[in-house]
Design a protein around this motif. Structure first.
Motif, PDB file in Angstrom:
ATOM      1  N   PRO A  23       0.813  -1.212   0.000  1.00 21.24           N
ATOM      2  CA  PRO A  23       0.000   0.000   0.000  1.00 21.24           C
ATOM      3  C   PRO A  23       0.849   1.265   0.000  1.00 21.24           C
ATOM      4  O   PRO A  23       1.904   1.312   0.620  1.00 21.24           O
ATOM      5  N   VAL A  24       0.377   2.263  -0.727  1.00 25.05           N
ATOM      6  CA  VAL A  24       1.030   3.580  -0.720  1.00 25.05           C
ATOM      7  C   VAL A  24       0.104   4.643  -0.144  1.00 25.05           C
ATOM      8  O   VAL A  24       0.537   5.755   0.136  1.00 25.05           O
ATOM      9  N   ASP A  25      -1.164   4.280   0.027  1.00 24.15           N
ATOM     10  CA  ASP A  25      -2.133   5.216   0.593  1.00 24.15           C
ATOM     11  C   ASP A  25      -3.243   4.423   1.264  1.00 24.15           C
ATOM     12  O   ASP A  25      -3.520   3.278   0.884  1.00 24.15           O
ATOM     13  N   SER A  26      -3.873   5.020   2.269  1.00 28.85           N
ATOM     14  CA  SER A  26      -4.980   4.394   2.980  1.00 28.85           C
ATOM     15  C   SER A  26      -6.096   5.401   3.171  1.00 28.85           C
ATOM     16  O   SER A  26      -5.859   6.601   3.273  1.00 28.85           O
ATOM     17  N   GLU A  27      -7.301   4.863   3.223  1.00 32.49           N
ATOM     18  CA  GLU A  27      -8.465   5.696   3.492  1.00 32.49           C
ATOM     19  C   GLU A  27      -9.237   5.052   4.642  1.00 32.49           C
ATOM     20  O   GLU A  27      -9.566   3.868   4.592  1.00 32.49           O
ATOM     21  N   HIS A  28      -9.510   5.834   5.672  1.00 30.27           N
ATOM     22  CA  HIS A  28     -10.176   5.337   6.872  1.00 30.27           C
ATOM     23  C   HIS A  28     -11.664   5.683   6.824  1.00 30.27           C
ATOM     24  O   HIS A  28     -12.022   6.846   6.620  1.00 30.27           O
ATOM     25  N   PHE A  29     -12.486   4.671   6.998  1.00 33.92           N
ATOM     26  CA  PHE A  29     -13.930   4.837   7.077  1.00 33.92           C
ATOM     27  C   PHE A  29     -14.330   4.555   8.516  1.00 33.92           C
ATOM     28  O   PHE A  29     -14.722   3.439   8.864  1.00 33.92           O
ATOM     29  N   GLU A  30     -14.190   5.566   9.357  1.00 32.10           N
ATOM     30  CA  GLU A  30     -14.371   5.387  10.798  1.00 32.10           C
ATOM     31  C   GLU A  30     -15.788   4.970  11.158  1.00 32.10           C
ATOM     32  O   GLU A  30     -15.977   4.089  11.998  1.00 32.10           O
ATOM     33  N   ASN A  31     -16.784   5.590  10.557  1.00 33.32           N
ATOM     34  CA  ASN A  31     -18.174   5.243  10.872  1.00 33.32           C
ATOM     35  C   ASN A  31     -18.512   3.806  10.498  1.00 33.32           C
ATOM     36  O   ASN A  31     -19.280   3.144  11.181  1.00 33.32           O
ATOM     37  N   GLU A  40       0.132   1.889  -5.875  1.00 35.06           N
ATOM     38  CA  GLU A  40       0.638   3.063  -6.593  1.00 35.06           C
ATOM     39  C   GLU A  40      -0.236   3.464  -7.778  1.00 35.06           C
ATOM     40  O   GLU A  40      -0.160   4.586  -8.260  1.00 35.06           O
ATOM     41  N   ASN A  41      -1.081   2.545  -8.254  1.00 36.59           N
ATOM     42  CA  ASN A  41      -1.982   2.844  -9.367  1.00 36.59           C
ATOM     43  C   ASN A  41      -3.397   3.158  -8.896  1.00 36.59           C
ATOM     44  O   ASN A  41      -4.323   3.177  -9.689  1.00 36.59           O
ATOM     45  N   ASP A  42      -3.561   3.356  -7.598  1.00 42.79           N
ATOM     46  CA  ASP A  42      -4.852   3.690  -6.999  1.00 42.79           C
ATOM     47  C   ASP A  42      -5.828   2.525  -6.996  1.00 42.79           C
ATOM     48  O   ASP A  42      -7.039   2.721  -6.897  1.00 42.79           O
ATOM     49  N   ASN A  43      -5.325   1.307  -7.111  1.00 43.51           N
ATOM     50  CA  ASN A  43      -6.164   0.121  -7.003  1.00 43.51           C
ATOM     51  C   ASN A  43      -6.359  -0.226  -5.530  1.00 43.51           C
ATOM     52  O   ASN A  43      -5.440  -0.086  -4.728  1.00 43.51           O
ATOM     53  N   ILE A  44      -7.549  -0.694  -5.192  1.00 39.57           N
ATOM     54  CA  ILE A  44      -7.790  -1.178  -3.841  1.00 39.57           C
ATOM     55  C   ILE A  44      -7.114  -2.542  -3.714  1.00 39.57           C
ATOM     56  O   ILE A  44      -7.410  -3.464  -4.470  1.00 39.57           O
ATOM     57  N   THR A  69     -14.956   1.905  -6.355  1.00 36.62           N
ATOM     58  CA  THR A  69     -14.558   1.305  -7.624  1.00 36.62           C
ATOM     59  C   THR A  69     -15.145   2.043  -8.816  1.00 36.62           C
ATOM     60  O   THR A  69     -14.436   2.397  -9.747  1.00 36.62           O
ATOM     61  N   PHE A  70     -16.437   2.285  -8.778  1.00 32.81           N
ATOM     62  CA  PHE A  70     -17.102   2.820  -9.960  1.00 32.81           C
ATOM     63  C   PHE A  70     -17.113   4.348  -9.999  1.00 32.81           C
ATOM     64  O   PHE A  70     -16.923   4.940 -11.036  1.00 32.81           O
ATOM     65  N   ASP A  71     -17.338   4.994  -8.872  1.00 34.09           N
ATOM     66  CA  ASP A  71     -17.416   6.453  -8.862  1.00 34.09           C
ATOM     67  C   ASP A  71     -16.041   7.102  -8.966  1.00 34.09           C
ATOM     68  O   ASP A  71     -15.888   8.141  -9.571  1.00 34.09           O
ATOM     69  N   LEU A  72     -15.063   6.505  -8.345  1.00 33.42           N
ATOM     70  CA  LEU A  72     -13.754   7.139  -8.275  1.00 33.42           C
ATOM     71  C   LEU A  72     -12.729   6.521  -9.220  1.00 33.42           C
ATOM     72  O   LEU A  72     -11.574   6.893  -9.211  1.00 33.42           O
ATOM     73  N   GLY A  73     -13.143   5.529 -10.000  1.00 34.80           N
ATOM     74  CA  GLY A  73     -12.243   4.956 -10.992  1.00 34.80           C
ATOM     75  C   GLY A  73     -11.226   3.978 -10.431  1.00 34.80           C
ATOM     76  O   GLY A  73     -10.312   3.567 -11.125  1.00 34.80           O
ATOM     77  N   LYS A  74     -11.360   3.598  -9.181  1.00 35.38           N
ATOM     78  CA  LYS A  74     -10.464   2.588  -8.628  1.00 35.38           C
ATOM     79  C   LYS A  74     -10.905   1.256  -9.231  1.00 35.38           C
ATOM     80  O   LYS A  74     -12.075   1.027  -9.481  1.00 35.38           O
ATOM     81  N   ARG A  75      -9.977   0.357  -9.462  1.00 35.05           N
ATOM     82  CA  ARG A  75     -10.343  -0.825 -10.226  1.00 35.05           C
ATOM     83  C   ARG A  75      -9.598  -2.075  -9.754  1.00 35.05           C
ATOM     84  O   ARG A  75      -8.953  -2.041  -8.731  1.00 35.05           O
ATOM     85  N   ASN A  76      -9.723  -3.115 -10.539  1.00 32.33           N
ATOM     86  CA  ASN A  76      -9.054  -4.388 -10.291  1.00 32.33           C
ATOM     87  C   ASN A  76      -9.423  -4.982  -8.938  1.00 32.33           C
ATOM     88  O   ASN A  76      -9.978  -4.328  -8.093  1.00 32.33           O
TER      89      ASN A  76
END
Length: 100
Positions: A23-31, A40-44, A69-76
């Motif tokens: 991983p090169v980045d993380s997103e926290h969904f606290e709720n 590095e390619n923004d894939n989950i 995946t669909f709204d933000l273009g993250k894929r694979n």
């Protein structure tokens, strides 16, 4: 692509990740109680899910993954991760029933 699943019963945290990806980045969904890791390619490429055994289902996670995946273009990887999440949820729940 190969996925790895790990569950820690002491912390009640489950992790599923794509092997060989860092991983090169993380997103926290606290709720919602989970973290998404990106490559590095923004894939989950990984999820860390808190309160795994307390969850009735995974619909909140699947909803966020679908949006990411669909709204933000993250894929694979997403179909495999979602499919394996459901399978692992069943396995851990069944194991917990056997050990209690």
């Amino acid at each position: 692509m190969q996925l790895e699943f790990h569950y820690d019963p002491e912390t009640d945290i489950a992790t599923i990740r794509v092997l060989g990806k860092n991983p090169v980045d993380s997103e926290h969904f606290e709720n919602e109680g989970f973290v998404i890791d990106y490559d590095e390619n923004d894939n989950i490429i990984a999820l860390e899910i808190f309160d795994w055994n307390k969850r009735e289902d995974l619909s909140d996670i699947i909803s966020v993954l679908t949006k990411e995946t669909f709204d933000l273009g993250k894929r694979n990887y997403i179909p495999d991760i979602v499919s394996d999440l459901a399978k692992y949820k069943k396995i851990v729940n069944n194991f917990s029933l056997l050990t209690h």
